[in-house]
Design an enzyme around this catalytic site. Structure first.
Site, PDB file in Angstrom:
ATOM      1  N   ASP A  78       0.948  -1.124  -0.087  1.00  0.00           N
ATOM      2  CA  ASP A  78      -0.126  -0.011   0.130  1.00  0.00           C
ATOM      3  C   ASP A  78       0.887   1.236  -0.047  1.00  0.00           C
ATOM      4  O   ASP A  78       2.111   1.358   0.336  1.00  0.00           O
ATOM      5  CB  ASP A  78      -0.955   0.115   1.206  1.00  0.00           C
ATOM      6  CG  ASP A  78      -0.364   0.129   2.367  1.00  0.00           C
ATOM      7  OD1 ASP A  78       0.634  -0.740   2.695  1.00  0.00           O
ATOM      8  OD2 ASP A  78      -0.580   0.566   3.415  1.00  0.00           O
ATOM      9  N   GLU A 145       0.051  -1.158   5.880  1.00  0.00           N
ATOM     10  CA  GLU A 145       1.142  -0.648   6.513  1.00  0.00           C
ATOM     11  C   GLU A 145       1.049   0.562   6.979  1.00  0.00           C
ATOM     12  O   GLU A 145       1.199   1.135   8.058  1.00  0.00           O
ATOM     13  CB  GLU A 145       2.610  -0.964   5.717  1.00  0.00           C
ATOM     14  CG  GLU A 145       3.772  -0.673   6.591  1.00  0.00           C
ATOM     15  CD  GLU A 145       4.155   0.646   6.696  1.00  0.00           C
ATOM     16  OE1 GLU A 145       5.202   0.809   7.675  1.00  0.00           O
ATOM     17  OE2 GLU A 145       3.719   1.590   5.910  1.00  0.00           O
TER      18      GLU A 145
END
Length: 479
Positions: A78, A145
Site C-alpha cells: 500500500d 502498513e
C-alpha cells in the site's frame, strides 16, 4: 512505450511502472495483491494469498546455494494516496501519471508511492530473474502498513524457514536501519451541537506548508495546518462571535497536513474586522515559521450573507479549546541517540460532521512507557473536553539487536563496494520489523532502500541513480 522504459536497472523499473498502473492506496490493495498472485503463478512459484490479501512468494535457491541460509525479503503493497487540490485523478481507479526529470521520478499531481512500491519492484525483479545467484528467497508483501500495519499484524508466517530478513522500506541510501519506534492511531470524537444562525460567511484557508511523513519529517518541526487552524479560530473567538460552519484538513494520519479549510459565520457588525484578525495571525505564523516552513499563508474570502447551520457557542468553544490543549508534534527527544525523536504525535486529519468533530492522530515512541504516557495525556484532554478516544493499530517498536550476523555482513559488503562504512541508525518512523520480530523467533533484520524525498506528499520523488546502486548492492548481498 512506458515512461520508465530504458532506465536501469530495467527489471526494477519495469515492475515499478507496472505497479504504478494499479491503484494501491491503503485499503485498496486487492488488485495489486491479485497481480502478485498471478505473477507467482505464471512463474511456477509457490504463493500464499491470505484473507487480508497479504502475499507470500517462495523461490528456491539456485544450484550451489541450497545450503545457504534462507533470506526473507519484505515490503508493503500500500501507498499513502494523496493528490493536489486541483488534480482530477481518481486514485482508487486510475493509474499514476509518472514523470522523469533528470535523476528523479515523480507522479503528476499525486504522491508516487515509492514508499513502498520500489520494494515490491525490487522483490519482483529478483523473483523473476533467472541468472542471479541467491539462496532460498521468501518474499513477504503486506497490506495496510500505512494505516496501522494491519497486514503485518494478521499475517501467518509459520511456514517460513528464514530467520534473516531484509526489509526494503527505508528511504535513505547508505543507511542500515536496525531499530524503529512503536506507535498507534487514535481517533478522537468531540460531539457537535448545531444551531441555525444568520450572518456573514468567510472561507479561511491555511496552506503553503511543506508537510511530509509524520515519522521521518516531524524532526523539522514545521507547521501542522490542522493544529495551526486551531490558533486562527481561537484568535477569531477572542474578538468575535464566530462559529464554525465547516472544518476539514489533512489527507492521512501519518502525513503532516499541509492545508486546512474552515468556514465561519460572524455577525454583520463583525465582518469588517475578520480579515484584519486573520492577516495578523498570518504574520505571526510567518515569523514563527520563517525558517521551518516559510511558505505558510492564510487566505480569507468573504462569501456573503446567509442563514445556515453552525456550531452552537459552547460547542464552538470546546472545539477551539480542544485544538489548543491537545499536544502535537515532538514531545520528547532521545537521551541515548543524538538527533532521534523519541516520542511524537501528529494530528493528521480532522473533519467536522453533523455528529462530531473527528480528529485522527499518528502517535509514535521508541519507549513503551512514553507511548503509554502520551496515550493517557490524550485521553485526559479528551475527558476534559467531553470527547471520546479510540486507539487502533497499536504496534511494537523494533529493538536494536547486539548480535546481528546480517548487519555485520551488509556492513562488510558495503565497505568493499564503496570504500566507506554505511551509517547504522534507528528511526522514529514505524517499520513492520517489530511485528515480524514478535512472530519469527530470533529474527535478524535490517532495513535498507534507495533515496526518496517528500514521501506521503505530492512532491514525492525517487532517485533513479540510487535505485540502481541499491540494486547492485542487493545483488552482491545475495551473492
Amino acid at each position: 512505450m512506458g515512461v520508465l522504459e530504458g532506465l536501469e536497472p530495467r527489471p526494477v523499473f519495469h515492475f515499478f511502472e507496472e505497479i504504478c498502473k494499479i491503484p494501491h492506496g491503503s485499503g485498496n490493495e486487492g488488485a495489486v495483491s491479485d497481480y502478485l498472485k498471478e505473477f507467482a503463478k505464471e512463474r511456477g512459484l509457490a504463493c500464499i494469498q491470505d484473507e487480508w490479501k497479504n502475499i507470500i512468494i517462495v523461490k528456491e535457491a539456485v544450484p550451489g546455494y541450497e545450503k545457504e541460509e534462507t533470506l526473507i525479503l519484505q515490503g508493503h503493497m500500500d501507498m499513502v494516496a494523496v493528490k493536489a487540490p486541483d488534480c482530477d485523478i481518481d486514485m482508487e481507479k486510475e493509474p499514476l501519471k509518472l514523470m522523469v526529470d533528470g535523476d528523479l521520478i515523480s507522479a503528476q499531481g499525486t504522491s508516487l508511492g515509492g514508499d513502498d512500491g520500489i520494494a515490491v519492484a525490487y522483490i519482483l525483479a529478483l523473483l523473476d530473474a533467472k541468472e542471479i545467484p541467491h539462496p532460498r528467497l521468501e518474499a513477504v508483501l503486506t497490506v495496510g502498513e500505512e494505516v496501522g500495519m494491519d497486514g503485518a499484524r494478521e499475517i501467518d508466517l509459520s511456514m517460513l524457514k528464514g530467520r534473516r530478513m531484509l526489509n526494503l522500506d527505508n528511504e535513505e541510501e547508505g543507511v542500515l536501519l536496525t531499530g524503529c519506534a512503536g506507535g498507534f492511531r487514535a481517533d478522537c470524537k468531540l460531539p457537535a451541537a448545531w444551531e441555525k444562525r444568520s450572518g456573514q460567511q468567510f472561507h479561511i484557508r491555511l496552506a503553503g506548508l511543506q508537510g511530509g511523513h509524520s515519522g521521518a519529517e516531524i524532526i523539522r518541526e514545521g507547521g501542522n495546518s490542522n493544529y495551526l487552524m486551531g490558533r486562527v479560530l481561537d484568535a477569531l473567538l477572542q474578538e468575535t462571535s464566530a462559529s464554525l460552519v465547516s472544518l476539514e484538513g489533512g489527507l492521512a494520519d501519518n502525513a503532516i497536513p499541509r492545508q486546512t479549510d474552515a468556514r465561519v459565520l460572524v455577525s454583520a457588525e463583525e465582518k469588517e474586522i475578520i480579515p484584519a484578525i486573520v492577516h495578523d495571525m498570518e504574520k505571526k505564523l510567518q515569523t514563527e515559521l520563517a525558517v521551518k516552513d516559510p511558505g505558510v499563508r492564510i487566505d480569507v474570502t468573504e462569501e456573503g450573507g446567509r442563514t445556515t447551520d453552525c456550531l452552537q457557542a459552547e460547542s464552538m468553544r470546546k472545539a477551539v479549546c480542544y485544538l489548543l490543549a491537545m499536544p502535537n508534534g515532538i514531545q520528547a527527544m532521545s537521551a541515548d541517540v543524538k538527533g532521534l525523536v523519541e516520542t511524537s504525535l501528529n494530528l493528521g486529519m480532522l473533519r467536522l460532521s453533523t455528529e462530531c468533530l473527528r480528529l485522527t492522530y499518528a502517535v509514535r515512541s521508541s519507549l513503551e512507557s512514553g507511548k503509554e504516557a502520551l496515550r493517557r495525556k490524550m485521553s485526559a484532554v479528551c475527558a476534559l473536553a467531553g470527547a471520546e478516544m479510540e486507539v487502533r493499530g497499536d504496534y511494537p517498536g523494533w529493538a536494536y539487536r547486539q548480535d546481528s550476523p546480517l548487519r555485520d555482513k551488509m556492513i562488510r559488503i558495503y565497505e568493499e563496494m564503496y570504500g566507506e562504512k554505511p551509517r547504522v541508525e534507528a528511526i522514529h518512523a514505524g517499520l513492520e520489523c517489530g511485528l515480524f520480530s514478535g512472530k519469527i523467533p530470533d529474527l535478524d533484520c535490517i532495513s535498507y532502500g534507495p533515496d526518496m524525498k517528500g514521501i506521503h506528499t505530492t512532491e514525492e520523488v525517487l532517485s533513479i541513480s540510487s535505485v540502481k546502486r541499491v540494486w547492485e548492492y542487493l545483488l552482491e548481498v545475495l551473492r
